[in-house]
Every structure is written in structure tokens, then in C-alpha cells.
Motif scaffolding. Structure first.
Motif, PDB file in Angstrom:
ATOM      1  N   SER A 159      44.737  12.489 -22.184  1.00  0.00           N
ATOM      2  CA  SER A 159      43.343  12.602 -21.748  1.00  0.00           C
ATOM      3  C   SER A 159      43.138  12.071 -20.337  1.00  0.00           C
ATOM      4  CB  SER A 159      42.432  11.840 -22.717  1.00  0.00           C
ATOM      5  OG  SER A 159      42.521  12.383 -24.026  1.00  0.00           O
ATOM      6  N   LYS A 160      43.956  11.083 -19.939  1.00  0.00           N
ATOM      7  CA  LYS A 160      43.822  10.475 -18.616  1.00  0.00           C
ATOM      8  C   LYS A 160      44.653  11.180 -17.552  1.00  0.00           C
ATOM      9  CE  LYS A 160      44.595   6.108 -18.606  1.00  0.00           C
ATOM     10  NZ  LYS A 160      45.237   4.802 -18.957  1.00  0.00           N
ATOM     11  N   ALA A 161      45.584  12.042 -17.962  1.00  0.00           N
ATOM     12  CA  ALA A 161      46.523  12.663 -17.017  1.00  0.00           C
ATOM     13  C   ALA A 161      45.789  13.489 -15.962  1.00  0.00           C
ATOM     14  CB  ALA A 161      47.519  13.541 -17.762  1.00  0.00           C
ATOM     15  N   THR A 162      46.317  13.422 -14.741  1.00  0.00           N
ATOM     16  CA  THR A 162      45.716  14.184 -13.646  1.00  0.00           C
ATOM     17  C   THR A 162      46.680  15.224 -13.082  1.00  0.00           C
ATOM     18  OG1 THR A 162      46.417  12.490 -12.053  1.00  0.00           O
ATOM     19  CG2 THR A 162      44.198  12.288 -12.980  1.00  0.00           C
ATOM     20  N   THR A 163      47.903  15.281 -13.619  1.00  0.00           N
ATOM     21  CA  THR A 163      48.879  16.271 -13.160  1.00  0.00           C
ATOM     22  C   THR A 163      49.324  17.152 -14.323  1.00  0.00           C
ATOM     23  OG1 THR A 163      50.826  14.877 -13.595  1.00  0.00           O
ATOM     24  CG2 THR A 163      49.735  14.632 -11.450  1.00  0.00           C
ATOM     25  N   VAL A 164      49.739  18.354 -13.998  1.00  0.00           N
ATOM     26  CA  VAL A 164      50.240  19.277 -15.020  1.00  0.00           C
ATOM     27  C   VAL A 164      51.457  18.687 -15.712  1.00  0.00           C
ATOM     28  CG1 VAL A 164      51.327  21.527 -15.375  1.00  0.00           C
ATOM     29  CG2 VAL A 164      49.339  21.335 -13.879  1.00  0.00           C
ATOM     30  N   GLU A 165      52.350  18.055 -14.936  1.00  0.00           N
ATOM     31  CA  GLU A 165      53.592  17.519 -15.494  1.00  0.00           C
ATOM     32  C   GLU A 165      53.323  16.458 -16.557  1.00  0.00           C
ATOM     33  OE1 GLU A 165      54.244  19.406 -11.678  1.00  0.00           O
ATOM     34  OE2 GLU A 165      52.908  17.768 -12.254  1.00  0.00           O
TER      35      GLU A 165
ATOM     36  N   ARG B 194      43.070  20.866 -22.137  1.00  0.00           N
ATOM     37  CA  ARG B 194      43.030  21.962 -23.117  1.00  0.00           C
ATOM     38  C   ARG B 194      44.267  22.845 -23.002  1.00  0.00           C
ATOM     39  NH1 ARG B 194      37.727  25.354 -22.972  1.00  0.00           N
ATOM     40  NH2 ARG B 194      38.516  25.950 -25.041  1.00  0.00           N
ATOM     41  N   VAL B 195      44.629  23.160 -21.773  1.00  0.00           N
ATOM     42  CA  VAL B 195      45.801  24.018 -21.557  1.00  0.00           C
ATOM     43  C   VAL B 195      47.069  23.326 -22.047  1.00  0.00           C
ATOM     44  CG1 VAL B 195      47.317  24.961 -19.763  1.00  0.00           C
ATOM     45  CG2 VAL B 195      44.860  25.398 -19.680  1.00  0.00           C
ATOM     46  N   ALA B 196      47.237  22.048 -21.707  1.00  0.00           N
ATOM     47  CA  ALA B 196      48.427  21.318 -22.140  1.00  0.00           C
ATOM     48  C   ALA B 196      48.523  21.276 -23.657  1.00  0.00           C
ATOM     49  CB  ALA B 196      48.411  19.901 -21.573  1.00  0.00           C
ATOM     50  N   ALA B 197      47.396  21.036 -24.322  1.00  0.00           N
ATOM     51  CA  ALA B 197      47.389  20.945 -25.784  1.00  0.00           C
ATOM     52  C   ALA B 197      47.701  22.291 -26.432  1.00  0.00           C
ATOM     53  CB  ALA B 197      46.044  20.420 -26.260  1.00  0.00           C
ATOM     54  N   VAL B 198      47.073  23.357 -25.951  1.00  0.00           N
ATOM     55  CA  VAL B 198      47.309  24.685 -26.527  1.00  0.00           C
ATOM     56  C   VAL B 198      48.733  25.151 -26.248  1.00  0.00           C
ATOM     57  CG1 VAL B 198      46.654  27.121 -26.436  1.00  0.00           C
ATOM     58  CG2 VAL B 198      44.887  25.353 -26.491  1.00  0.00           C
ATOM     59  N   ALA B 199      49.226  24.887 -25.043  1.00  0.00           N
ATOM     60  CA  ALA B 199      50.599  25.283 -24.701  1.00  0.00           C
ATOM     61  C   ALA B 199      51.609  24.578 -25.597  1.00  0.00           C
ATOM     62  CB  ALA B 199      50.884  24.982 -23.231  1.00  0.00           C
TER      63      ALA B 199
ATOM     64  N   LYS C 192      52.835   1.782 -14.916  1.00  0.00           N
ATOM     65  CA  LYS C 192      52.017   2.242 -13.787  1.00  0.00           C
ATOM     66  C   LYS C 192      52.655   3.423 -13.066  1.00  0.00           C
ATOM     67  CE  LYS C 192      49.847  -2.254 -12.873  1.00  0.00           C
ATOM     68  NZ  LYS C 192      49.626  -3.338 -11.882  1.00  0.00           N
ATOM     69  N   ALA C 193      53.939   3.661 -13.347  1.00  0.00           N
ATOM     70  CA  ALA C 193      54.670   4.753 -12.682  1.00  0.00           C
ATOM     71  C   ALA C 193      54.601   6.024 -13.530  1.00  0.00           C
ATOM     72  CB  ALA C 193      56.122   4.347 -12.454  1.00  0.00           C
ATOM     73  N   GLY C 194      54.136   7.103 -12.925  1.00  0.00           N
ATOM     74  CA  GLY C 194      53.986   8.356 -13.661  1.00  0.00           C
ATOM     75  C   GLY C 194      55.285   8.885 -14.234  1.00  0.00           C
ATOM     76  N   ASN C 195      56.377   8.811 -13.452  1.00  0.00           N
ATOM     77  CA  ASN C 195      57.641   9.355 -13.944  1.00  0.00           C
ATOM     78  C   ASN C 195      58.183   8.554 -15.123  1.00  0.00           C
ATOM     79  OD1 ASN C 195      58.299   7.110 -12.327  1.00  0.00           O
ATOM     80  ND2 ASN C 195      60.301   7.955 -11.795  1.00  0.00           N
ATOM     81  N   VAL C 196      57.863   7.264 -15.182  1.00  0.00           N
ATOM     82  CA  VAL C 196      58.284   6.439 -16.317  1.00  0.00           C
ATOM     83  C   VAL C 196      57.459   6.801 -17.552  1.00  0.00           C
ATOM     84  CG1 VAL C 196      58.439   4.078 -17.216  1.00  0.00           C
ATOM     85  CG2 VAL C 196      59.095   4.571 -14.852  1.00  0.00           C
ATOM     86  N   ARG C 197      56.165   7.002 -17.388  1.00  0.00           N
ATOM     87  CA  ARG C 197      55.316   7.413 -18.520  1.00  0.00           C
ATOM     88  C   ARG C 197      55.776   8.756 -19.068  1.00  0.00           C
ATOM     89  NH1 ARG C 197      51.206   5.818 -14.907  1.00  0.00           N
ATOM     90  NH2 ARG C 197      50.576   7.997 -14.574  1.00  0.00           N
ATOM     91  N   ILE C 198      56.114   9.688 -18.182  1.00  0.00           N
ATOM     92  CA  ILE C 198      56.579  11.003 -18.617  1.00  0.00           C
ATOM     93  C   ILE C 198      57.884  10.874 -19.392  1.00  0.00           C
ATOM     94  CG2 ILE C 198      57.541  13.189 -17.765  1.00  0.00           C
ATOM     95  CD1 ILE C 198      55.434  13.068 -15.521  1.00  0.00           C
ATOM     96  N   ALA C 199      58.810  10.047 -18.901  1.00  0.00           N
ATOM     97  CA  ALA C 199      60.080   9.838 -19.596  1.00  0.00           C
ATOM     98  C   ALA C 199      59.844   9.201 -20.958  1.00  0.00           C
ATOM     99  CB  ALA C 199      60.999   8.966 -18.755  1.00  0.00           C
ATOM    100  N   ALA C 200      58.907   8.247 -21.027  1.00  0.00           N
ATOM    101  CA  ALA C 200      58.590   7.603 -22.295  1.00  0.00           C
ATOM    102  C   ALA C 200      58.049   8.618 -23.297  1.00  0.00           C
ATOM    103  CB  ALA C 200      57.570   6.488 -22.074  1.00  0.00           C
ATOM    104  N   ALA C 201      57.209   9.532 -22.823  1.00  0.00           N
ATOM    105  CA  ALA C 201      56.683  10.574 -23.704  1.00  0.00           C
ATOM    106  C   ALA C 201      57.807  11.468 -24.215  1.00  0.00           C
ATOM    107  CB  ALA C 201      55.640  11.412 -22.959  1.00  0.00           C
TER     108      ALA C 201
END
Length: 299
Positions: free
Chosen positions: A129-135, A166-171, A100-109
Motif C-alpha cells: 500500500s505504501k509502495a511508490t514504484t512498480v518494482e 490495484r495493478v500489482a494486486a491483480v497481476a 529503509k532501503a527499497g532493494n532490501v525490502r524487495i529482497a525480503a518480500a
């Protein structure tokens, strides 16, 4: 021998072992973590150090303990950036993608991408697809690129997806193969309204030696909104790289005009006020040092 070091104070001993940065000290540091004598910043530093210098088994042990201490995961991910060895049961990192914590999901990725956990593809795509932040969108897309899921990145960059996705995927794809993705990036820049997303795209191409030239060529016939072009121009100018073709392409696409050296007193006062309010001394220093500007020739 047998005497307590630093009076047995775990924080002091951990600090000393962290500073040594010697793999021979990692076993002692891992033991201190296991004993539970560290808290807050001292614990984070210790976990990061063991993750960066520890053996696969030691990193794997931290990952296992993180199941009960998910807040450790960002510290583990920071350390793993400098450790090329993969732990046993590396796929455990996947479970944290449901946190449920965004920073943990980012670290897992980050861990899934670094360890090439290919079985995480569906979860990474779902989170992207569900992300709401650029990070977070960048982290998920970057992990997909890390595991080689370029086809999935292509799907996520389709026209029916949100601009952020789209931007995240292309980048992410551009960091791997800028040549084939430059046209996609140019097309995206022409429809973007958010300057922050333009920065993500341009930074991806700036990260590759051939990137700026490829993006400049792809932008030859493009047009983009002025705020988007301005943001892209600023990040390219502040990169420290000599990229005149890319800057010219961005200026042309956004209809940007260089500031005249013969400004009226009113315009000059307005510019100075804007600089004081929103200028960046760091960015100014980077521009000052650029060879193309030749500032240091006279100053």
C-alpha cells in the motif's frame, strides 16, 4: 595438503569456487564469507552461490549474518530462486521488510514469498500500500500470492486503491489464477492512464499458457486509451508468442490501426525517424521471428 591455494588470496579462491558450482565446494565458500575476506562484487557472488547451492543451515546462517549486513539480502534472494530448501527460522526474513532501503525490502518480500512466510501477510500488505514504484509494489503483491493470501490481494485491488496497487494486486493474482482475474484485468486496462502499468498486467497473462486467450476474451467489449493499448500491444508482440487474438483485442479496444504498406514519402520518412529515435532492434528481431508474421518465408 596444508598449502595455500592462490597464495591465500580470498577473491581468487572465491572466484574458483563460484565457477565450480559444486555443492562440495560450498562449505569452503561459506567459510571464506565468514572470514570477511571478500568485498563488493566478489562478496555478492559468493553469497548468491551459497544461497543457491547451500544447505538449509548454510542459507540460514547467511540470513542471520544479514542482520548486521542487510546489503547481503538481495544477493541471498537471487540465490534462493534456485534453492527449494527452506532454512530454519525462515521468518527472520520478515524483519527486513522494515528496512529503509527499497532493494532490501524487495529482497525480503521475495524471500517471504519463496519460503511461504505466512506471518508476513500484514507487513507485505502494508508495504504494498505504501509502495511508490512498480518494482516494489510487484514484489509485495507477488509475495502475497506466494504465501496464498489471495483474499488480501482481492482487497488491495479494490476500486478505492491507487492504480499502482490495484495493478500489482491483480497481476500477482493473475499469475496464480488467470481465469478468475481476466475480467478484473480488462476492467483495469479500460481506466488506466499509465502505459507502464498496462505492461505489468499484460506480462502477467503472457506468463501463463492460457493467459493471452483469457485476456483477449475479457477485452471483447472493452475500450482503453490509445497509449495504454499501444504499450500493451508492443509487449504482447515482443513476447515471442503467437497471440493474434490478444493483439486483435488490444487493437480494437484502443482504436489502433495497422500501418499501411502504401505510405506517402513524408509518412515513410517520419516513421523511419521515429524508429531511429525510439525503436528496439531486440523487439524487432523477436517480431521478425514470429510465425504469424511469416517474415522468414521470403527473407
Amino acid at each position: 595438503a596444508g598449502q595455500k591455494v592462490f597464495g591465500g588470496d580470498a577473491n581468487s579462491l572465491s572466484y574458483a569456487l563460484n565457477k565450480v558450482k559444486d555443492k562440495r565446494a560450498i562449505e569452503g565458500l561459506a567459510e571464506i564469507i565468514a572470514q570477511g575476506g571478500l568485498k563488493d562484487e566478489a562478496l555478492e557472488n559468493a553469497v548468491t552461490t551459497v544461497s543457491s547451492l547451500g544447505s538449509p543451515e548454510q542459507v540460514g546462517s547467511l540470513l542471520q549474518k544479514a542482520q548486521d549486513n542487510p546489503a547481503w539480502l538481495p544477493a541471498i534472494a537471487r540465490g534462493v530462486r534456485y534453492n527449494t530448501k527452506e532454512p530454519p527460522l525462515k521468518s527472520r526474513a520478515m524483519m527486513f521488510l522494515n528496512s529503509k532501503a527499497g532493494n532490501v525490502r524487495i529482497a525480503a518480500a521475495d524471500l517471504c514469498g519463496a519460503w511461504k512466510v505466512s506471518s508476513a501477510e500484514d507487513l507485505l500488505a502494508k508495504n504494498a500500500s505504501k509502495a511508490t514504484t512498480v518494482e516494489e509494489s510487484q514484489a509485495m503483491a507477488g509475495a502475497l500470492a506466494g504465501i496464498g493470501a489471495t483474499a488480501r490481494l482481492g482487497q488491495l485491488s479494490g476500486e478505492g486503491q491507487s492504480p499502482l496497487l490495484r495493478v500489482a494486486a491483480v497481476a500477482a493474482a493473475s499469475r496464480v489464477n488467470p481465469s478468475s482475474n481476466a475480467p478484473k484485468a480488462a476492467q483495469l486496462l479500460s481506466v488506466l492512464e499509465d502505459p507502464a502499468l498496462a505492461i505489468v498486467l499484460v506480462e502477467a497473462f503472457l506468463s501463463r499458457p492460457e493467459g493471452p486467450e483469457l485476456l483477449a476474451k475479457a477485452l471483447q467489449e472493452s475500450r482503453m486509451k490509445e497509449p495504454v493499448a499501444l504499450a500493451a500491444n508492443r509487449i504482447a508482440s515482443a513476447s515471442g508468442r503467437n497471440v493474434p487474438d490478444l493483439l486483435a483485442a488490444l487493437n480494437r479496444a484502443g482504436g489502433l490501426k495497422p500501418v499501411s504498406s502504401n505510405m506517402s514519402p513524408g509518412d515513410r520518412s517520419k516513421l523511419i525517424a521515429e524508429v531511429k529515435a525510439s525503436g528496439s532492434a531486440e523487439r524487432g528481431g523477436q517480431i521478425y521471428q514470429r510465425t504469424a508474421m511469416a517474415c522468414t518465408t521470403c527473407h
